[in-house]
Design a protein around this motif. Structure first.
Motif, PDB file in Angstrom:
ATOM      1  N   UNK A  91       5.679  12.939  -7.436  1.00 15.88           N
ATOM      2  CA  UNK A  91       5.725  12.799  -8.892  1.00 15.88           C
ATOM      3  C   UNK A  91       5.799  14.153  -9.584  1.00 15.88           C
ATOM      4  N   UNK A  92       6.715  14.246 -10.571  1.00 15.10           N
ATOM      5  CA  UNK A  92       6.806  15.405 -11.449  1.00 15.10           C
ATOM      6  C   UNK A  92       6.816  14.880 -12.881  1.00 15.10           C
ATOM      7  N   UNK A  93       5.751  15.144 -13.643  1.00 16.55           N
ATOM      8  CA  UNK A  93       5.717  14.689 -15.041  1.00 16.55           C
ATOM      9  C   UNK A  93       5.062  15.681 -15.990  1.00 16.55           C
ATOM     10  N   UNK A  94       4.689  16.864 -15.508  1.00 10.36           N
ATOM     11  CA  UNK A  94       4.156  17.893 -16.386  1.00 10.36           C
ATOM     12  C   UNK A  94       2.742  17.652 -16.864  1.00 10.36           C
ATOM     13  N   UNK A  95       2.001  16.734 -16.256  1.00  9.87           N
ATOM     14  CA  UNK A  95       0.622  16.451 -16.672  1.00  9.87           C
ATOM     15  C   UNK A  95      -0.328  16.679 -15.502  1.00  9.87           C
ATOM     16  N   UNK A  96      -1.603  16.367 -15.727  1.00 12.46           N
ATOM     17  CA  UNK A  96      -2.599  16.527 -14.660  1.00 12.46           C
ATOM     18  C   UNK A  96      -2.349  15.578 -13.496  1.00 12.46           C
ATOM     19  N   UNK A  97      -1.484  14.555 -13.700  1.00  8.12           N
ATOM     20  CA  UNK A  97      -1.170  13.637 -12.605  1.00  8.12           C
ATOM     21  C   UNK A  97      -0.431  14.340 -11.470  1.00  8.12           C
ATOM     22  N   UNK A  98       0.120  15.515 -11.735  1.00  5.52           N
ATOM     23  CA  UNK A  98       0.783  16.255 -10.663  1.00  5.52           C
ATOM     24  C   UNK A  98      -0.225  16.763  -9.626  1.00  5.52           C
ATOM     25  N   UNK A  99      -1.508  16.685  -9.963  1.00  2.56           N
ATOM     26  CA  UNK A  99      -2.555  17.107  -9.028  1.00  2.56           C
ATOM     27  C   UNK A  99      -3.389  15.903  -8.590  1.00  2.56           C
ATOM     28  N   UNK A 100      -2.754  14.725  -8.554  1.00  4.60           N
ATOM     29  CA  UNK A 100      -3.472  13.492  -8.226  1.00  4.60           C
ATOM     30  C   UNK A 100      -2.609  12.609  -7.343  1.00  4.60           C
ATOM     31  N   UNK A 101      -3.269  11.575  -6.810  1.00  4.08           N
ATOM     32  CA  UNK A 101      -2.581  10.529  -6.054  1.00  4.08           C
ATOM     33  C   UNK A 101      -2.564   9.278  -6.922  1.00  4.08           C
ATOM     34  N   UNK A 102      -1.401   8.652  -7.067  1.00  5.13           N
ATOM     35  CA  UNK A 102      -1.260   7.451  -7.886  1.00  5.13           C
ATOM     36  C   UNK A 102      -0.997   6.270  -6.970  1.00  5.13           C
ATOM     37  N   UNK A 103      -1.799   5.239  -7.121  1.00  8.48           N
ATOM     38  CA  UNK A 103      -1.693   4.050  -6.269  1.00  8.48           C
ATOM     39  C   UNK A 103      -1.618   2.811  -7.158  1.00  8.48           C
ATOM     40  N   UNK A 122       0.844  -1.197   0.000  1.00  9.29           N
ATOM     41  CA  UNK A 122       0.000   0.000   0.000  1.00  9.29           C
ATOM     42  C   UNK A 122       0.881   1.250   0.000  1.00  9.29           C
ATOM     43  N   UNK A 123       1.509   1.501  -1.136  1.00 14.25           N
ATOM     44  CA  UNK A 123       2.320   2.689  -1.312  1.00 14.25           C
ATOM     45  C   UNK A 123       1.724   3.537  -2.426  1.00 14.25           C
ATOM     46  N   UNK A 124       2.116   4.800  -2.462  1.00 14.99           N
ATOM     47  CA  UNK A 124       1.518   5.707  -3.447  1.00 14.99           C
ATOM     48  C   UNK A 124       2.505   6.796  -3.829  1.00 14.99           C
ATOM     49  N   UNK A 125       2.272   7.368  -5.027  1.00 18.93           N
ATOM     50  CA  UNK A 125       2.943   8.592  -5.464  1.00 18.93           C
ATOM     51  C   UNK A 125       1.961   9.747  -5.313  1.00 18.93           C
ATOM     52  N   UNK A 126       2.476  10.904  -4.933  1.00 13.26           N
ATOM     53  CA  UNK A 126       1.647  12.099  -4.820  1.00 13.26           C
ATOM     54  C   UNK A 126       2.199  13.138  -5.785  1.00 13.26           C
ATOM     55  N   UNK A 127       1.308  13.714  -6.605  1.00 11.51           N
ATOM     56  CA  UNK A 127       1.722  14.748  -7.540  1.00 11.51           C
ATOM     57  C   UNK A 127       2.312  15.951  -6.819  1.00 11.51           C
ATOM     58  N   UNK A 128       3.294  16.564  -7.453  1.00 13.79           N
ATOM     59  CA  UNK A 128       4.003  17.662  -6.795  1.00 13.79           C
ATOM     60  C   UNK A 128       3.098  18.850  -6.480  1.00 13.79           C
ATOM     61  N   UNK A 129       2.097  19.116  -7.335  1.00  7.52           N
ATOM     62  CA  UNK A 129       1.210  20.262  -7.098  1.00  7.52           C
ATOM     63  C   UNK A 129       0.345  20.059  -5.866  1.00  7.52           C
TER      64      UNK A 129
END
Length: 475
Positions: free
Chosen positions: A202-214, A164-171
Motif C-alpha cells: 500500500x502507498x497512500x501517504x498516511x500512517x497506514x504505510x507503516x501498518x498492516x491492513x486486514x 485471509x489476505x492483507x495489505x502491507x504499508x510500503x514503509x
C-alpha cells in the motif's frame, strides 16, 4: 413587404449572411458546451474530489479526538462503547442515501508478527476492502476502501474480504523486507494467531504505510472486538457550503422552519452528517471540514473561470457580428435612402435589419446548440472520463444569447444608417440641416451668388409658409 425585402436580402447577400451565421455558430457552440460543463461541474468535481478520501467520519459517542499517530489509543474504550457493526446498513437508510458513495469501518490496534524474526507492536488496521453487505433495498451492496479511497496505490492486488489476505504499508514492507506473496503470522492481544497472505503493498501517504491492513473480521478477532468498530469513514456527494449551511453549523436552533427545511433538503455535508447521526446509536458524526471546504473553493474557482471564458466568447462574437453588419449595412445605404425617400420611417429601417440579425442569431444558435451538445460530451469524457449530460434548459438560454449577440452587433451600424438623409446617400453628398428666419427663395440666389453652394428653399424642405423654417445646406 418586410418579408419580401428579407427574402431579397438573403438571396442577394447569402455569403455575408452565412458568415454571420458561422460566427454565431462558433460562439454559441462554445457557450453551450461551457454552460453544460458549468451546470454539471459541481457533481463531477465532487465525484473527483471523493477519489481523495472520505469527507465524513463516524466515531463512538464520548471518544476523545486524538491525533492520527495516537489513534490506536481508541482501543482503550470498552467494547460496549464502540460502534455496533450491525448498525452499518443504517448509513444507507437516510434521506440522502443516493449521495452516499460508500463507507468503510475501521478497527485499529497493535499485534505481533511471529516468525524467524518476531516483530512486536506492529500497527494493524481492520477494514472493508470491497465488502458485500445487505442494506435496505440493496441486498448486494458493495462498499469499502476500494470504492471510497481510489487514491490508494496498490502494488499487487486488493485483498479479498472473504479470505485471509492483507495489505502491507510500503514503509514497513521496506523495513522488514516483506513482499507480495509472503505469509505473516499475526498474534493478537489475547494470544490468538492468524496467518495472512500479503496480496499487495500500500502507498497512500498516511500512517497506514507503516501498518498492516486486514479484512475487518480478522482485525476484530485479533483485538477481541467481534461485532464492534472504532470508526467509520463515509464518502458522500455534497454541495459547497453557503451562508445557510454555515448558520446551521454554528447553531442549528437558530434556523426557522423554512430555513431548516431548505437546509435539511439540500446535500450539505452538515445536513448529511446530521441525518447519519440520527441513524446511528451513540455516535458522533463529524464532517471533515478541510475536505468539504476545499471542494467548494475548487468548484467556485472553476465556475468563475468558465464564466470569464463564456463572457469573452460573447464579446468576441458581438464584435465580429458588428463588423460584418457594419459593412453590410453601409453597402445598402442607397437602398435605405430610397426607402426613406418613399416615406419609410426609422423604426421600419430598424425592423428590417433587426429581423435579419435575429434570423442569423436563431439559425446560428440552433446549430451551435447541436455542436455544443457534442463538444460537451467530448470535453466531459476527456476531463472526467465520463459523458456530461446536456441540460435542455441550455437551448433557450443559448438562443437568447445568440439573438442578443446579433442585435448588439446590428444596433450601432443600423442607427448610423437610419440617421442619414435620403439625399445624402442617394447623391453621395453631405448636407447639414439649418434653421433660418424669414427665408424666402431670394435667399437661394443670394447664397448661390455668394458662393455658399446649393441651398434648398425652406418652403420645400421643411419650412413654413410664413418664412420661418429649415433647409438642407450642402457643404
Amino acid at each position: 413587404m418586410l418579408f419580401t425585402m428579407l427574402r431579397q436580402s438573403w438571396m442577394h447577400d447569402r455569403g455575408r449572411k452565412l458568415l454571420a451565421i458561422t460566427t454565431v455558430f462558433l460562439a454559441s457552440g462554445l457557450i453551450s458546451a461551457l454552460l453544460a460543463i458549468s451546470i454539471n461541474i459541481g457533481d463531477k468535481m465532487s465525484m473527483e474530489m471523493k477519489s481523495y478520501g472520505a469527507n465524513i467520519e463516524i466515531s463512538p459517542d464520548g471518544q476523545i479526538e486524538l491525533p492520527e499517530i495516537l489513534s490506536a489509543q481508541a482501543t482503550m474504550l470498552d467494547k460496549k462503547d464502540l460502534l455496533a457493526e450491525k448498525e452499518l446498513p443504517n448509513i444507507m437508510d437516510i434521506f440522502w442515501r443516493n449521495n452516499i458513495i460508500g463507507f468503510a469501518p475501521f478497527v485499529r490496534g497493535k499485534v505481533t508478527v511471529v516468525g524467524a524474526h518476531t516483530v512486536e507492536n506492529i500497527d494493524l488496521v481492520g477494514t472493508f476492502f470491497d465488502k458485500q453487505i445487505a442494506v435496505p433495498d440493496e441486498p448486494e451492496y458493495h462498499t469499502g476502501n476500494k470504492i471510497i479511497s481510489t487514491y490508494w496505490q496498490i502494488l499487487g492486488d486488493w485483498p479479498d474480504d472473504q479470505t485471509n489476505q492483507a495489505l502491507v504499508g510500503t514503509t514497513i514492507a521496506q523495513n522488514q523486507g516483506w513482499k507480495v506473496g509472503d505469509i505473516l503470522q499475526l498474534k493478537g492481544s489475547d494470544g490468538l494467531q492468524i496467518s495472512v497472505n500479503v496480496s499487495g503493498i500500500l502507498i497512500n501517504g498516511s500512517s497506514d504505510e507503516n501498518a498492516i491492513l486486514v479484512p475487518l473480521n480478522i482485525g476484530q478477532a485479533l483485538f477481541g472486538l467481534e461485532g464492534r468498530v472504532h470508526s467509520v469513514k463515509v464518502s458522500a456527494l455534497t454541495v459547497p457550503e453557503n451562508a445557510l449551511s454555515k448558520k446551521a453549523r454554528e447553531n442549528l436552533e437558530s434556523l426557522d422552519s423554512d430555513e431548516y427545511d431548505l437546509w435539511f433538503c439540500t446535500a450539505f455535508v452538515s445536513s448529511i452528517s446530521f441525518q447519519l447521526e440520527s441513524a446511528m446509536n451513540s455516535a458522533i458524526v463529524k464532517p471533515l471540514w478541510q475536505v468539504a471546504a476545499s471542494e467548494g473553493i475548487v468548484i467556485g474557482k472553476i465556475q468563475s473561470l468558465l464564466f470569464v471564458v463564456t463572457f469573452s466568447a460573447l464579446i468576441a462574437a458581438a464584435m465580429g457580428i458588428a463588423s460584418l453588419m457594419t459593412n453590410a449595412i453601409l453597402q445598402r445605404s442607397k437602398e435605405i435612402g430610397l426607402m426613406k425617400s418613399l416615406g419609410a420611417h426609422n423604426w421600419q429601417v430598424y425592423m428590417l435589419f433587426y429581423s435579419e440579425s435575429i434570423l442569423c442569431g436563431l439559425l446560428g444558435g440552433l446549430l451551435g446548440c447541436l455542436a455544443g451538445w457534442g463538444l460537451s460530451k467530448v470535453m466531459g469524457y476527456a476531463l472526467f472520463g465520463s459523458i456530461i449530460g446536456f441540460n435542455w434548459i441550455i437551448v433557450p438560454m443559448v438562443l437568447f444569447i445568440s439573438v442578443i449577440i446579433t442585435v448588439i452587433g446590428t444596433y450601432f451600424p443600423s442607427r448610423r444608417i437610419a440617421s442619414l438623409y435620403p439625399i445624402e446617400v442617394l447623391y453621395g453628398r453631405k448636407y447639414k440641416y439649418v434653421y433660418a428666419h424669414n427665408l424666402d427663395c431670394s435667399f437661394v440666389e443670394t447664397a448661390s451668388t455668394a458662393g455658399i453652394g446649393g441651398v434648398f428653399c425652406p418652403y420645400c424642405w421643411g419650412g413654413d409658409y410664413n418664412g420661418h423654417g429649415g433647409g438642407l445646406l450642402r457643404y
